[in-house]
Design a protein around this motif. Structure first.
Motif, PDB file in Angstrom:
ATOM      1  N   PRO A   1       0.986  -1.388  -0.025  1.00 27.92           N
ATOM      2  CA  PRO A   1      -0.217  -0.035  -0.113  1.00 27.92           C
ATOM      3  C   PRO A   1       0.641   1.148   0.119  1.00 27.92           C
ATOM      4  O   PRO A   1       1.856   0.917   0.588  1.00 27.92           O
ATOM      5  CB  PRO A   1      -0.856  -0.225   1.771  1.00 27.92           C
ATOM      6  N   PHE A   2       0.389   2.081  -1.083  1.00 22.26           N
ATOM      7  CA  PHE A   2       1.298   3.272  -0.555  1.00 22.26           C
ATOM      8  C   PHE A   2      -0.121   5.198  -0.565  1.00 22.26           C
ATOM      9  O   PHE A   2      -0.809   4.149  -0.876  1.00 22.26           O
ATOM     10  CB  PHE A   2       2.042   3.474  -1.761  1.00 22.26           C
ATOM     11  N   VAL A   3       0.187   6.281  -0.595  1.00 20.00           N
ATOM     12  CA  VAL A   3       0.094   7.309  -1.083  1.00 20.00           C
ATOM     13  C   VAL A   3       0.179   7.911  -1.976  1.00 20.00           C
ATOM     14  O   VAL A   3       1.200   7.519  -2.405  1.00 20.00           O
ATOM     15  CB  VAL A   3      -0.022   8.196  -0.099  1.00 20.00           C
ATOM     16  N   LEU A   4      -0.499   8.088  -2.790  1.00 19.30           N
ATOM     17  CA  LEU A   4      -0.495   7.796  -4.003  1.00 19.30           C
ATOM     18  C   LEU A   4      -0.991   9.542  -3.989  1.00 19.30           C
ATOM     19  O   LEU A   4      -2.018   9.841  -3.722  1.00 19.30           O
ATOM     20  CB  LEU A   4      -1.880   7.581  -5.266  1.00 19.30           C
ATOM     21  N   VAL A   5      -0.090  10.564  -4.848  1.00 22.41           N
ATOM     22  CA  VAL A   5      -0.101  11.932  -5.046  1.00 22.41           C
ATOM     23  C   VAL A   5      -0.083  11.996  -6.336  1.00 22.41           C
ATOM     24  O   VAL A   5       1.205  11.872  -7.019  1.00 22.41           O
ATOM     25  CB  VAL A   5       1.128  12.772  -4.126  1.00 22.41           C
ATOM     26  N   GLY A   6      -0.527  12.751  -7.101  1.00 21.46           N
ATOM     27  CA  GLY A   6      -1.072  13.104  -8.575  1.00 21.46           C
ATOM     28  C   GLY A   6      -1.563  13.986  -8.807  1.00 21.46           C
ATOM     29  O   GLY A   6      -2.485  14.883  -8.000  1.00 21.46           O
ATOM     30  N   LEU A   7      -0.667  14.925  -9.728  1.00 26.38           N
ATOM     31  CA  LEU A   7      -1.352  16.548  -9.994  1.00 26.38           C
ATOM     32  C   LEU A   7      -1.304  16.548 -11.415  1.00 26.38           C
ATOM     33  O   LEU A   7      -0.648  15.532 -12.227  1.00 26.38           O
ATOM     34  CB  LEU A   7      -0.106  17.424 -10.161  1.00 26.38           C
ATOM     35  N   SER A   8      -2.974  16.463 -11.894  1.00 25.74           N
ATOM     36  CA  SER A   8      -3.535  17.368 -13.278  1.00 25.74           C
ATOM     37  C   SER A   8      -2.661  15.163 -14.019  1.00 25.74           C
ATOM     38  O   SER A   8      -3.631  14.789 -13.269  1.00 25.74           O
ATOM     39  CB  SER A   8      -2.368  17.889 -14.179  1.00 25.74           C
TER      40      SER A   8
ATOM     41  N   ALA B   1      -5.193  14.837  -4.994  1.00 26.45           N
ATOM     42  CA  ALA B   1      -5.652  14.555  -5.628  1.00 26.45           C
ATOM     43  C   ALA B   1      -5.545  16.774  -5.636  1.00 26.45           C
ATOM     44  O   ALA B   1      -6.182  16.967  -5.446  1.00 26.45           O
ATOM     45  CB  ALA B   1      -6.917  14.164  -6.212  1.00 26.45           C
ATOM     46  N   LEU B   2      -4.561  16.544  -7.398  1.00 23.95           N
ATOM     47  CA  LEU B   2      -3.860  18.066  -7.230  1.00 23.95           C
ATOM     48  C   LEU B   2      -4.292  18.584  -8.393  1.00 23.95           C
ATOM     49  O   LEU B   2      -3.948  18.081  -9.420  1.00 23.95           O
ATOM     50  CB  LEU B   2      -2.342  17.952  -6.814  1.00 23.95           C
ATOM     51  N   ASP B   3      -5.068  19.607  -8.492  1.00 24.56           N
ATOM     52  CA  ASP B   3      -5.440  20.910 -10.143  1.00 24.56           C
ATOM     53  C   ASP B   3      -5.560  19.305 -11.658  1.00 24.56           C
ATOM     54  O   ASP B   3      -5.229  19.234 -12.035  1.00 24.56           O
ATOM     55  CB  ASP B   3      -3.900  21.583 -10.153  1.00 24.56           C
ATOM     56  N   THR B   4      -6.497  18.738 -11.096  1.00 22.52           N
ATOM     57  CA  THR B   4      -7.080  17.939 -11.461  1.00 22.52           C
ATOM     58  C   THR B   4      -8.572  18.325 -12.132  1.00 22.52           C
ATOM     59  O   THR B   4      -9.159  19.322 -12.185  1.00 22.52           O
ATOM     60  CB  THR B   4      -6.711  16.316 -11.462  1.00 22.52           C
ATOM     61  N   ASN B   5      -9.086  16.453 -13.546  1.00 23.88           N
ATOM     62  CA  ASN B   5     -10.615  16.785 -13.843  1.00 23.88           C
ATOM     63  C   ASN B   5     -10.864  15.154 -13.626  1.00 23.88           C
ATOM     64  O   ASN B   5      -9.810  14.847 -14.224  1.00 23.88           O
ATOM     65  CB  ASN B   5     -10.286  17.552 -15.074  1.00 23.88           C
TER      66      ASN B   5
ATOM     67  N   LEU C   1       0.843  23.480  -8.909  1.00 24.68           N
ATOM     68  CA  LEU C   1       1.035  24.093  -7.296  1.00 24.68           C
ATOM     69  C   LEU C   1       2.385  23.863  -6.704  1.00 24.68           C
ATOM     70  O   LEU C   1       2.713  24.079  -5.156  1.00 24.68           O
ATOM     71  CB  LEU C   1      -0.174  23.018  -6.810  1.00 24.68           C
ATOM     72  N   PRO C   2       2.939  22.460  -6.762  1.00 22.73           N
ATOM     73  CA  PRO C   2       3.670  22.326  -6.186  1.00 22.73           C
ATOM     74  C   PRO C   2       5.324  23.233  -6.264  1.00 22.73           C
ATOM     75  O   PRO C   2       6.244  23.478  -5.462  1.00 22.73           O
ATOM     76  CB  PRO C   2       4.596  20.712  -6.865  1.00 22.73           C
TER      77      PRO C   2
END
Length: 232
Positions: free
Chosen positions: A53-60, A82-86, A209-210
């Motif tokens: 298991p992992f923490v998933l961090v995704g942008l766009s 979920a960062l800056d996405t759709n 954002l980052p």
């Protein structure tokens, strides 16, 4: 707290997107290669790159790949950002825009395509030289071949709302207040679909954002990490 975070960048971006954030994170980071010409193929690359298991961090685009990871293997998700996405399927005008960019790139106009995209990345259409340089540097490292694969993957996107409903892990949804590509209202919908989510809109930031707000981004991610179940 989970053992690791998987960081997935957006289109024309690489691990440099997280360069000012990663040193402040409470978890070690994994940077999978995203080179497959489909969202499902990219998701499979993510699952092959990180054990357990992992923490998933995704942008766009990275978050869109994350939605597919959650559809394929929800048990692997210990936390989700979920960062800056759709979450929606692409619109007809988006498909046409990607086709135009692909045609220009194949014709040798990749650098000009990057220049055209740059003003949409930040809160200001004329970002400071340092921010503009960071985006151009990432785009140069991605190169035209991988960019064409990213464009092909964008065409395979689907509406991911059902995938989000299957994410029961703690979640963060964050957006730059000035994101012209994926505005804050997109993220209010995403947060409403994630039962364990916190929603944050960061003032003065755009789509990346980052890079524009690394301190706020690191703080939000570490807050998410503390909410995640401990590794077993």
């Amino acid at each position: 707290m989970a053992e690791r975070a998987v960081l997935l960048p957006g289109m024309l971006c690489d691990s440099g997107l997280w360069a000012h954030v990663e040193p402040e994170l409470a978890l070690p980071a994994v940077h999978p290669e995203l080179s497959a010409p489909s969202i499902t193929g990219m998701a499979e690359q993510v699952l092959a790159a990180a054990d357990g298991p992992f923490v998933l961090v995704g942008l766009s685009l990275g978050a869109i790949v994350g939605f597919e990871v959650a559809r394929l293997a929800p048990e692997r998700i210990a936390g989700f950002a979920a960062l800056d996405t759709n979450v929606a399927a692409p619109r007809a005008e988006q498909h046409e825009s990607w086709r135009r960019m692909a045609r220009r790139t194949r014709a040798g106009d990749f650098a000009a395509v990057v220049d055209d995209v740059l003003p949409t990345m930040y809160a200001r259409a004329d970002p400071p030289a340092e921010l503009a340089g960071e985006f151009r540097g990432m785009a140069e490292r991605i190169g035209s071949r991988r960019f064409l694969a990213q464009l092909a993957a964008q065409h395979t996107r689907i509406d991911a709302r059902e995938s989000l409903r299957g994410i029961t892990a703690p979640a963060l949804v964050a957006s730059g207040a000035e994101d012209a590509l994926c505005p804050p209202e997109f993220h209010r919908e995403i947060a409403g679909l994630l039962p364990g989510s916190e929603l944050h809109v960061v003032p003065g930031a755009g789509h990346l954002l980052p890079l524009e707000s690394p301190v706020a981004t690191a703080e939000l991610l570490n807050r998410l990490f503390r909410r995640c179940p401990p590794a077993t």
